[in-house]
Enzyme design. Structure first.
Site, PDB file in Angstrom:
ATOM      1  NE  ARG A  35      -3.687  -2.043   3.291  1.00  0.00           N
ATOM      2  CZ  ARG A  35      -2.613  -2.995   3.994  1.00  0.00           C
ATOM      3  NH1 ARG A  35      -2.536  -2.232   5.040  1.00  0.00           N
ATOM      4  NH2 ARG A  35      -3.565  -4.258   4.203  1.00  0.00           N
ATOM      5  N   GLY A  38       5.435   3.531   5.107  1.00  0.00           N
ATOM      6  CA  GLY A  38       4.485   4.493   6.831  1.00  0.00           C
ATOM      7  C   GLY A  38       3.504   3.453   6.942  1.00  0.00           C
ATOM      8  CB  THR A  40      -1.177   0.391  10.655  1.00  0.00           C
ATOM      9  OG1 THR A  40      -1.282  -0.539   9.669  1.00  0.00           O
ATOM     10  CG2 THR A  40      -2.309   1.300  11.167  1.00  0.00           C
ATOM     11  N   GLY A 174     -15.573  -1.994  22.137  1.00  0.00           N
ATOM     12  CA  GLY A 174     -14.166  -2.035  22.439  1.00  0.00           C
ATOM     13  C   GLY A 174     -13.780  -0.421  22.852  1.00  0.00           C
ATOM     14  CB  VAL A 231     -21.493  -6.567  21.174  1.00  0.00           C
ATOM     15  CG1 VAL A 231     -22.238  -6.751  19.860  1.00  0.00           C
ATOM     16  CG2 VAL A 231     -21.231  -5.736  21.554  1.00  0.00           C
ATOM     17  N   GLY A 261      -9.370  -4.303  18.634  1.00  0.00           N
ATOM     18  CA  GLY A 261      -8.213  -4.879  18.207  1.00  0.00           C
ATOM     19  C   GLY A 261      -7.678  -5.397  17.398  1.00  0.00           C
ATOM     20  CG  HIS A 433       7.927  26.461  39.105  1.00  0.00           C
ATOM     21  ND1 HIS A 433       6.744  25.453  39.914  1.00  0.00           N
ATOM     22  CD2 HIS A 433       7.617  27.805  39.439  1.00  0.00           C
ATOM     23  CE1 HIS A 433       5.509  26.277  40.096  1.00  0.00           C
ATOM     24  NE2 HIS A 433       6.502  27.916  40.362  1.00  0.00           N
TER      25      HIS A 433
HETATM   26  P1  NAI Z   1      -6.968  -3.055  22.378  1.00  0.00           P
HETATM   27  O1  NAI Z   1      -6.965  -4.783  22.842  1.00  0.00           O
HETATM   28  O2  NAI Z   1      -6.594  -1.899  22.747  1.00  0.00           O
HETATM   29  O3  NAI Z   1      -8.993  -2.761  22.977  1.00  0.00           O
HETATM   30  C1  NAI Z   1      -9.711  -3.701  22.253  1.00  0.00           C
HETATM   31  C2  NAI Z   1     -11.133  -3.413  23.357  1.00  0.00           C
HETATM   32  O4  NAI Z   1     -11.916  -4.284  22.587  1.00  0.00           O
HETATM   33  C3  NAI Z   1     -10.642  -4.245  24.551  1.00  0.00           C
HETATM   34  O5  NAI Z   1     -10.726  -3.887  25.318  1.00  0.00           O
HETATM   35  C4  NAI Z   1     -11.196  -5.658  24.964  1.00  0.00           C
HETATM   36  O6  NAI Z   1     -11.925  -5.873  25.705  1.00  0.00           O
HETATM   37  C5  NAI Z   1     -12.794  -4.957  24.241  1.00  0.00           C
HETATM   38  N1  NAI Z   1     -12.973  -6.010  23.006  1.00  0.00           N
HETATM   39  C6  NAI Z   1     -13.028  -6.305  22.232  1.00  0.00           C
HETATM   40  N2  NAI Z   1     -14.048  -7.452  21.957  1.00  0.00           N
HETATM   41  C7  NAI Z   1     -15.105  -7.393  22.408  1.00  0.00           C
HETATM   42  C8  NAI Z   1     -16.756  -7.257  22.074  1.00  0.00           C
HETATM   43  N3  NAI Z   1     -16.724  -8.185  21.459  1.00  0.00           N
HETATM   44  N4  NAI Z   1     -17.675  -6.494  22.693  1.00  0.00           N
HETATM   45  C9  NAI Z   1     -17.000  -4.911  23.569  1.00  0.00           C
HETATM   46  N5  NAI Z   1     -15.285  -4.983  23.993  1.00  0.00           N
HETATM   47  C10 NAI Z   1     -14.964  -6.030  22.875  1.00  0.00           C
HETATM   48  O7  NAI Z   1      -7.052  -3.330  20.671  1.00  0.00           O
HETATM   49  P2  NAI Z   1      -7.692  -1.526  19.628  1.00  0.00           P
HETATM   50  O8  NAI Z   1      -7.845  -0.353  20.944  1.00  0.00           O
HETATM   51  O9  NAI Z   1      -8.814  -2.361  18.622  1.00  0.00           O
HETATM   52  O10 NAI Z   1      -6.271  -0.811  19.777  1.00  0.00           O
HETATM   53  C11 NAI Z   1      -4.991  -1.948  18.407  1.00  0.00           C
HETATM   54  C12 NAI Z   1      -3.895  -1.952  19.258  1.00  0.00           C
HETATM   55  O11 NAI Z   1      -3.201  -0.746  18.134  1.00  0.00           O
HETATM   56  C13 NAI Z   1      -3.825  -2.409  20.398  1.00  0.00           C
HETATM   57  O12 NAI Z   1      -2.451  -2.588  20.301  1.00  0.00           O
HETATM   58  C14 NAI Z   1      -3.043  -0.150  20.575  1.00  0.00           C
HETATM   59  O13 NAI Z   1      -1.971  -0.062  21.361  1.00  0.00           O
HETATM   60  C15 NAI Z   1      -2.336  -0.208  19.544  1.00  0.00           C
HETATM   61  N6  NAI Z   1      -3.336   1.622  19.258  1.00  0.00           N
HETATM   62  C16 NAI Z   1      -2.332   2.195  19.828  1.00  0.00           C
HETATM   63  C17 NAI Z   1      -2.368   3.406  20.167  1.00  0.00           C
HETATM   64  C18 NAI Z   1      -1.462   4.290  20.582  1.00  0.00           C
HETATM   65  O14 NAI Z   1      -0.787   4.394  21.798  1.00  0.00           O
HETATM   66  N7  NAI Z   1      -1.831   5.420  21.531  1.00  0.00           N
HETATM   67  C19 NAI Z   1      -3.702   3.988  19.043  1.00  0.00           C
HETATM   68  C20 NAI Z   1      -4.270   3.280  18.659  1.00  0.00           C
HETATM   69  C21 NAI Z   1      -4.003   1.555  18.841  1.00  0.00           C
END
Ligand code: NAI
Length: 438
Positions: A35, A38, A40, A174, A231, A261, A433
């Protein structure tokens, strides 16, 4: 057949850094990307979300202009223009990456690479051979096995970042990092947001004080949060049906965001042909980022470690050096985690609970930013900083912050933990400070 010393498959922050470093180390290198360079982070993750979040936060802050002594006339936002600005930021950074990679002597090949043997792969009709390979194909959003996820308006993070109009209401399935950042975005734009999370809290796994503080702050700003919620289906409308404490409840939104996730993108990579072992799609690696095939390395989201751009980058550098004959090892003892909410969340090292589980005699200190001059001056009095230390040695084990600019100053704690500094050493260091970091 085109021949290289190092071939890097996948051009995200892990892959492009590995290619640059291999080039710097004098290796004849090729980087293959199907794609945009850079990956995702730059195209569909970190950077576009932060650009949109900045626009949304600026809009939200106008709401408190009066309290800052500013009188405003009518104001509104045009989401399309916010999206264009985001695209411009992404484009600028992407062209920077392209020139960095080629500037360091690595060839860039466009297309999908498929391994055909332990040293060979093809991209379309073209065959390649490489002495060393670095696999860096990243991850894609994972869905959930419930009916209705294929309905129009049910979007993953890629879909949300491609929106041209702001949705009038949002349901987010999520409450992890992605869920909470999108909740911040749409709540800042004044839209009703509901989070439906399966686990007992949002941001589960973080310090419990971080989870409860952020839950309270989001709720204060009008976000509805359902935790412990399963859900069941997404109906037309769009209505998310979920079960909580034995009751069946619903949440309705113009869009439903799946933030549940990410899964590794290795299914079509040809791992079997190269003899590379994987578990549930995640490639198994050692501390040197080597797979079971000694000249093949894997880095980034496909390794199943923390799915963070900066982890991928660090792994990419280790892999490139090792592909050039060194024996560097990854050190995961101090990996910062940053979440771009308002205020920001930044954490590194052990939580109090994890430190106790690891057998430390723990001493923790917590300070509310209410008592911090800069935080009050910039009208961001919410949050805290918590330092977890080993009582015996005074060594800092963890640091967990919810505060303005937290993501910018967490690096001080990362440095302290990485180099075994004590609370006294940090405390005796003169901090400017007034700053939030003090
Ligand atoms: P995540 O693993 O952080 O969160 C997914 C959430 O969805 C979990 O709390 C889980 O319990 C919930 N979940 C799963 N199935 C579900 C269901 N059927 N019903 C309700 N809740 C459900 O994954 P996320 O937020 O999608 O992020 C993916 C990756 O991307 C992570 O590893 C994250 O660290 C990374 N990321 C990092 C960022 C940052 O560093 N600022 C920003 C965005 C993503």
């Amino acid at each position: 057949m085109r021949q290289y010393e190092v071939a890097v498959l996948g051009g995200g922050p892990g892959g492009y850094t590995a290619a640059i470093r291999a080039g710097q180390l004098g290796k004849k290198t090729v980087l293959v990307e199907k794609r945009d360079l850079g990956g995702t982070c730059l195209n569909r993750g970190c950077i576009p979300t932060k650009a949109l979040l900045h626009s949304a936060e600026a809009y939200h802050q106008l709401g408190s202009a009066k309290s800052l002594g500013i009188t405003l006339g009518e104001y509104s936002f045009q989401y399309k223009k916010m999206a264009r600005r985001k695209d411009k930021v992404v484009k600028q950074l992407r062209s920077g990456v392209e020139s960095l990679v080629s500037g360091h002597g690595a060839d860039i090949v466009r297309g999908e690479a498929v391994l055909t043997g332990p040293h060979t792969f093809r991209v379309g009709e073209e065959e390649f051979e490489a002495e060393q390979l670095i696999l860096a194909t990243g991850s894609v959003p994972a869905s959930i096995p419930v009916p209705g996820t294929d309905k129009p308006g049910v979007l993953n993070s890629d879909g949300v970042l491609a929106l041209e109009e702001c949705p009038e209401s949002v349901v987010i399935i999520g409450g992890g990092v992605i869920g909470v950042e999108f909740a911040t975005l749409f709540c800042d734009l004044g839209k009703p947001v509901t989070i439906v999370e399966m686990l007992p809290s949002i941001l589960y796994g973080n310090d419990p004080d971080v989870c409860s503080t952020m839950t309270g702050l989001l709720q204060d700003r009008g976000v509805t949060i359902h935790t412990g919620a399963k859900v069941l289906e997404i109906q037309d409308g769009l209505t998310c049906v979920f079960e909580k404490e034995g009751q069946t409840l619903t949440a309705q939104g113009q869009i439903v965001i799946l933030a549940t996730g990410r899964r590794p993108e290795t299914a079509n990579l040809g791992l079997e042909a190269a003899g590379v072992e994987a578990q549930r799609g995640f490639v198994t690696v050692d501390d040197e980022m080597r797979t079971n095939v000694p000249h093949i390395y894997a880095i980034g989201d496909i390794t199943g470690r923390q799915q963070l751009a900066h982890v991928a980058t660090a792994q990419g550098i280790v892999a490139a050096h090792n592909a050039a004959g060194e024996h560097r090892k990854m050190d995961y003892s101090a990996v910062p985690g940053c979440i771009y909410t308002t205020p920001e969340i930044a954490c590194v090292g052990l939580t109090e609970e994890k430190a106790k589980e690891a057998g430390y005699q723990v001493k923790a200190g917590r300070f509310s930013v209410m008592g911090n001059g800069r935080s009050l001056a910039v009208a961001c009095p919410d949050g805290f900083a918590k330092v977890v230390a080993d009582e015996k040695t005074g060594r800092i084990l963890g640091c967990h912050v919810v505060a303005a600019y937290a993501t910018e100053f967490i690096s001080e704690a990362v440095l302290a933990i990485r180099h075994g500094l004590t609370v006294e050493q940090l405390g005796q260091t003169i901090h400017a400070h007034p700053t939030v970091s003090e």
